[in-house]
Write a protein that holds these residues in place. Structure first.
Motif, PDB file in Angstrom:
ATOM      1  N   ILE A 274     -66.626  20.413  25.923  1.00 19.85           N
ATOM      2  CA  ILE A 274     -66.093  21.220  27.031  1.00 19.85           C
ATOM      3  C   ILE A 274     -66.087  22.708  26.688  1.00 19.85           C
ATOM      4  N   GLY A 275     -66.634  23.055  25.513  1.00 17.85           N
ATOM      5  CA  GLY A 275     -66.570  24.436  25.039  1.00 17.85           C
ATOM      6  C   GLY A 275     -67.614  25.371  25.606  1.00 17.85           C
ATOM      7  N   ASN A 276     -68.426  24.891  26.539  1.00 21.82           N
ATOM      8  CA  ASN A 276     -69.384  25.775  27.224  1.00 21.82           C
ATOM      9  C   ASN A 276     -69.472  25.316  28.679  1.00 21.82           C
TER      10      ASN A 276
ATOM     11  N   ASP B 286     -52.429  33.247  20.071  1.00 27.40           N
ATOM     12  CA  ASP B 286     -52.936  33.774  21.351  1.00 27.40           C
ATOM     13  C   ASP B 286     -53.054  32.703  22.437  1.00 27.40           C
ATOM     14  N   LYS B 287     -52.721  31.455  22.103  1.00 27.44           N
ATOM     15  CA  LYS B 287     -52.887  30.365  23.078  1.00 27.44           C
ATOM     16  C   LYS B 287     -51.564  29.637  23.324  1.00 27.44           C
ATOM     17  N   PRO B 288     -50.512  30.363  23.764  1.00 28.57           N
ATOM     18  CA  PRO B 288     -49.202  29.717  23.910  1.00 28.57           C
ATOM     19  C   PRO B 288     -49.175  28.607  24.964  1.00 28.57           C
TER      20      PRO B 288
ATOM     21  N   PHE C 121     -50.201  27.125  13.088  1.00 25.65           N
ATOM     22  CA  PHE C 121     -51.145  28.150  13.545  1.00 25.65           C
ATOM     23  C   PHE C 121     -52.276  28.409  12.558  1.00 25.65           C
ATOM     24  N   GLN C 122     -53.412  28.754  13.108  1.00 27.88           N
ATOM     25  CA  GLN C 122     -54.490  29.385  12.339  1.00 27.88           C
ATOM     26  C   GLN C 122     -54.555  30.820  12.860  1.00 27.88           C
ATOM     27  N   THR C 123     -54.209  31.790  12.027  1.00 29.16           N
ATOM     28  CA  THR C 123     -54.132  33.168  12.541  1.00 29.16           C
ATOM     29  C   THR C 123     -55.451  33.923  12.377  1.00 29.16           C
ATOM     30  N   GLU C 124     -56.313  33.448  11.443  1.00 24.57           N
ATOM     31  CA  GLU C 124     -57.648  34.055  11.317  1.00 24.57           C
ATOM     32  C   GLU C 124     -58.659  32.951  11.546  1.00 24.57           C
ATOM     33  N   GLN C 125     -59.588  33.159  12.470  1.00 23.82           N
ATOM     34  CA  GLN C 125     -60.521  32.097  12.830  1.00 23.82           C
ATOM     35  C   GLN C 125     -61.689  32.059  11.846  1.00 23.82           C
ATOM     36  N   LYS C 126     -61.474  31.323  10.742  1.00 28.67           N
ATOM     37  CA  LYS C 126     -62.481  31.299   9.670  1.00 28.67           C
ATOM     38  C   LYS C 126     -63.304  30.023   9.700  1.00 28.67           C
ATOM     39  N   GLY C 127     -63.220  29.270  10.802  1.00 23.58           N
ATOM     40  CA  GLY C 127     -64.056  28.077  10.916  1.00 23.58           C
ATOM     41  C   GLY C 127     -63.247  26.795  11.002  1.00 23.58           C
ATOM     42  N   LEU C 128     -63.951  25.720  11.369  1.00 28.97           N
ATOM     43  CA  LEU C 128     -63.303  24.422  11.582  1.00 28.97           C
ATOM     44  C   LEU C 128     -62.599  23.906  10.320  1.00 28.97           C
ATOM     45  N   GLY C 129     -63.283  24.010   9.165  1.00 27.44           N
ATOM     46  CA  GLY C 129     -62.679  23.517   7.918  1.00 27.44           C
ATOM     47  C   GLY C 129     -61.384  24.256   7.619  1.00 27.44           C
TER      48      GLY C 129
ATOM     49  N   ALA D 207     -57.433  23.346  17.317  1.00 29.42           N
ATOM     50  CA  ALA D 207     -57.575  23.894  18.670  1.00 29.42           C
ATOM     51  C   ALA D 207     -57.262  25.390  18.647  1.00 29.42           C
ATOM     52  N   ALA D 208     -57.804  26.075  17.631  1.00 31.38           N
ATOM     53  CA  ALA D 208     -57.482  27.493  17.456  1.00 31.38           C
ATOM     54  C   ALA D 208     -58.685  28.400  17.650  1.00 31.38           C
ATOM     55  N   GLY D 209     -59.855  27.817  17.957  1.00 33.98           N
ATOM     56  CA  GLY D 209     -61.097  28.601  18.031  1.00 33.98           C
ATOM     57  C   GLY D 209     -61.065  29.622  19.162  1.00 33.98           C
ATOM     58  N   TYR D 210     -61.948  30.639  19.051  1.00 38.01           N
ATOM     59  CA  TYR D 210     -62.005  31.697  20.063  1.00 38.01           C
ATOM     60  C   TYR D 210     -62.574  31.209  21.393  1.00 38.01           C
ATOM     61  N   GLY D 211     -63.499  30.255  21.344  1.00 39.32           N
ATOM     62  CA  GLY D 211     -64.113  29.776  22.583  1.00 39.32           C
ATOM     63  C   GLY D 211     -64.991  30.820  23.235  1.00 39.32           C
ATOM     64  N   THR D 212     -65.743  31.562  22.425  1.00 41.11           N
ATOM     65  CA  THR D 212     -66.555  32.664  22.979  1.00 41.11           C
ATOM     66  C   THR D 212     -67.658  32.164  23.916  1.00 41.11           C
ATOM     67  N   ARG D 213     -68.079  30.903  23.740  1.00 41.51           N
ATOM     68  CA  ARG D 213     -69.154  30.396  24.617  1.00 41.51           C
ATOM     69  C   ARG D 213     -68.661  30.218  26.051  1.00 41.51           C
ATOM     70  N   PHE D 214     -67.334  30.282  26.236  1.00 41.15           N
ATOM     71  CA  PHE D 214     -66.792  30.083  27.585  1.00 41.15           C
ATOM     72  C   PHE D 214     -66.183  31.365  28.147  1.00 41.15           C
TER      73      PHE D 214
ATOM     74  N   LEU E 213     -61.597  16.884  17.478  1.00 40.58           N
ATOM     75  CA  LEU E 213     -61.843  18.270  17.901  1.00 40.58           C
ATOM     76  C   LEU E 213     -61.244  18.500  19.278  1.00 40.58           C
ATOM     77  N   GLY E 214     -60.584  19.651  19.404  1.00 39.28           N
ATOM     78  CA  GLY E 214     -59.864  19.948  20.638  1.00 39.28           C
ATOM     79  C   GLY E 214     -60.756  20.255  21.827  1.00 39.28           C
ATOM     80  N   ASP E 215     -62.062  20.380  21.578  1.00 41.71           N
ATOM     81  CA  ASP E 215     -62.963  20.659  22.711  1.00 41.71           C
ATOM     82  C   ASP E 215     -63.980  19.538  22.908  1.00 41.71           C
TER      83      ASP E 215
ATOM     84  N   PRO F  28     -57.374  28.928  27.448  1.00 37.58           N
ATOM     85  CA  PRO F  28     -57.991  28.300  26.273  1.00 37.58           C
ATOM     86  C   PRO F  28     -58.858  27.126  26.727  1.00 37.58           C
ATOM     87  N   LYS F  29     -60.018  26.949  26.092  1.00 40.24           N
ATOM     88  CA  LYS F  29     -60.918  25.877  26.550  1.00 40.24           C
ATOM     89  C   LYS F  29     -60.229  24.513  26.476  1.00 40.24           C
ATOM     90  N   GLU F  30     -59.317  24.347  25.514  1.00 36.34           N
ATOM     91  CA  GLU F  30     -58.609  23.055  25.381  1.00 36.34           C
ATOM     92  C   GLU F  30     -57.681  22.786  26.562  1.00 36.34           C
ATOM     93  N   MET F  31     -57.401  23.842  27.369  1.00 43.42           N
ATOM     94  CA  MET F  31     -56.527  23.681  28.546  1.00 43.42           C
ATOM     95  C   MET F  31     -57.324  23.474  29.828  1.00 43.42           C
TER      96      MET F  31
HETATM   97  P1  UTP Z   1     -66.274  25.406  17.922  1.00 42.08           P
HETATM   98  O1  UTP Z   1     -67.229  25.065  16.866  1.00 42.08           O
HETATM   99  O2  UTP Z   1     -66.681  25.097  19.310  1.00 42.08           O
HETATM  100  O3  UTP Z   1     -65.909  26.954  17.776  1.00 42.08           O
HETATM  101  O4  UTP Z   1     -64.919  24.660  17.611  1.00 42.08           O
HETATM  102  P2  UTP Z   1     -65.086  27.982  18.669  1.00 42.08           P
HETATM  103  O5  UTP Z   1     -64.944  29.191  17.813  1.00 42.08           O
HETATM  104  O6  UTP Z   1     -63.823  27.384  19.203  1.00 42.08           O
HETATM  105  O7  UTP Z   1     -66.001  28.268  19.949  1.00 42.08           O
HETATM  106  P3  UTP Z   1     -67.139  29.361  20.214  1.00 42.08           P
HETATM  107  O8  UTP Z   1     -68.295  28.985  19.322  1.00 42.08           O
HETATM  108  O9  UTP Z   1     -66.562  30.739  19.920  1.00 42.08           O
HETATM  109  O10 UTP Z   1     -67.459  29.214  21.667  1.00 42.08           O
HETATM  110  C1  UTP Z   1     -64.724  23.248  17.580  1.00 42.08           C
HETATM  111  C2  UTP Z   1     -63.224  22.980  17.532  1.00 42.08           C
HETATM  112  O11 UTP Z   1     -62.652  23.554  16.361  1.00 42.08           O
HETATM  113  C3  UTP Z   1     -61.657  24.506  16.690  1.00 42.08           C
HETATM  114  C4  UTP Z   1     -61.899  24.876  18.149  1.00 42.08           C
HETATM  115  O12 UTP Z   1     -60.694  25.270  18.799  1.00 42.08           O
HETATM  116  C5  UTP Z   1     -62.493  23.589  18.721  1.00 42.08           C
HETATM  117  O13 UTP Z   1     -61.474  22.718  19.167  1.00 42.08           O
HETATM  118  N1  UTP Z   1     -61.750  25.671  15.787  1.00 42.08           N
HETATM  119  C6  UTP Z   1     -62.963  26.267  15.527  1.00 42.08           C
HETATM  120  C7  UTP Z   1     -60.611  26.172  15.225  1.00 42.08           C
HETATM  121  O14 UTP Z   1     -59.490  25.638  15.459  1.00 42.08           O
HETATM  122  N2  UTP Z   1     -60.688  27.266  14.411  1.00 42.08           N
HETATM  123  C8  UTP Z   1     -61.874  27.876  14.117  1.00 42.08           C
HETATM  124  O15 UTP Z   1     -61.879  28.879  13.335  1.00 42.08           O
HETATM  125  C9  UTP Z   1     -63.053  27.351  14.701  1.00 42.08           C
END
Ligand code: UTP
Length: 271
Positions: free
Chosen positions: A252-254, A56-58, A98-106, A7-14, A127-129, A22-25
């Motif tokens: 819920i991410g968009n 960034d998502k306390p 924490f994930q401090t650099e958003q390098k993807g789901l894996g 649940a560390a993603g940026y959520g840019t689609r929202f 998945l948190g979204d 945070p979209k998870e909230m």
């Molecule tokens: P998404 O694939 O929707 O990516 O993540 P995102 O970066 O959060 O959203 P957009 O594309 O910028 O809108 C699916 C799940 O994986 C987590 C997200 O928080 C979400 O719960 N995730 C994704 C991470 O924890 N870290 C990442 O680097 C990417």
């Protein structure tokens, strides 16, 4: 069984809402999505849930904190106070990292590895979204894994051909109406090369060997460390099953996906 929620993603689609929420909230009724997902994990038999979030998502962590001030405010509202107590009980079963650099789901899943060191049973990843209306898939996936000697299981939904390029898509052979033994996985294939229309849909039960594979995973689609790519490597060593679950997955991410989620949960989440 242990569970892990990235649940560390940026959520840019929202954006712009996700600048501060945070979209998870995002709430579905009176509960934020992350609470519903933790409740699904616990109901499926997880004893403990690891949440990987971002500094960034306390608000995610604060939501589950014990808070005497709120109990005092709810002194004359015992039903609401009981909800807060329930939430704190859940909170005691969560560990945070924490994930401090958003390098993807894996990469996010890999950040939970330290807290799950020594695990031999498959780990439930939610998945948190992603919310699922109808029957929650996690409990059934745990049962399928047990029936197949503790194998990994990924939750699947059928998607229209024009949408396969948004998802991880699997190939495999059905062993019964809803379960198939996987032969391949591809992250976001173009429709003409997609092996099926069965998409990995927000829920995984993964052999802990996947953590070692993630540690050496090179970036894949979009330059991100893809969980699908490591599950594909896991498949070379161990059996992986797919479960085409009967519930419906909601993203819920968009904004459109969130509104659809609210409609799907409108009767169960209304107070
Ligand atoms: P998404 O694939 O929707 O990516 O993540 P995102 O970066 O959060 O959203 P957009 O594309 O910028 O809108 C699916 C799940 O994986 C987590 C997200 O928080 C979400 O719960 N995730 C994704 C991470 O924890 N870290 C990442 O680097 C990417």
């Amino acid at each position: 069984m242990k569970a892990l929620i990235p649940a560390a993603g940026y959520g840019t689609r929202f954006l712009p809402a996700s600048k501060t929420i945070p979209k998870e909230m995002l709430p579905v009724g009176a509960k934020p999505a992350i609470q519903l997902i933790v409740e699904e994990a616990l109901a499926a038999g997880a004893e403990e849930v690891v949440i990987v979030t971002s500094p960034d998502k306390p608000s995610l962590r604060r939501h589950f904190d014990v808070d005497a001030v709120w109990h005092a405010r709810c002194a004359k509202k015992p039903e609401v106070d009981a909800e807060l107590t329930h939430l704190e009980e859940i909170g005691k079963r969560i560990r945070w990292t924490f994930q401090t650099e958003q390098k993807g789901l894996g990469h996010a899943v890999l950040q939970g590895a330290d807290l799950l060191r020594g695990e031999t049973d498959p780990v439930l990843v939610l998945l948190g979204d992603a919310l699922v209306s109808g029957e929650a898939p996690s409990a059934a996936m745990a049962a399928i894994s047990r029936a197949h000697g503790g194998a990994s299981v990924v939750g699947l939904e059928e998607v229209p051909l024009e949408k396969v390029s948004r998802y991880g898509i699997v190939a495999g052979d059905f062993v019964d109406e809803r379960v198939l033994k996987l032969t391949d996985l591809v992250e976001k294939p173009q429709p003409d090369v997609a092996p099926s229309r069965l998409a990995i849909a927000g829920r995984y039960l993964l052999d802990p060997a996947v953590f070692d594979l993630l540690a050496t995973q090179t970036p894949g689609h979009g330059g991100e460390i893809q969980l699908t790519d490591s599950i594909r490597r896991l498949l070379a060593e161990k059996s992986v099953y797919g479960y085409r679950y009967p519930g419906r997955r909601h993203d819920i991410g968009n904004p459109a996906g969130y509104l659809e989620t609210l409609l799907a949960f409108s009767s169960s989440a209304a107070r």
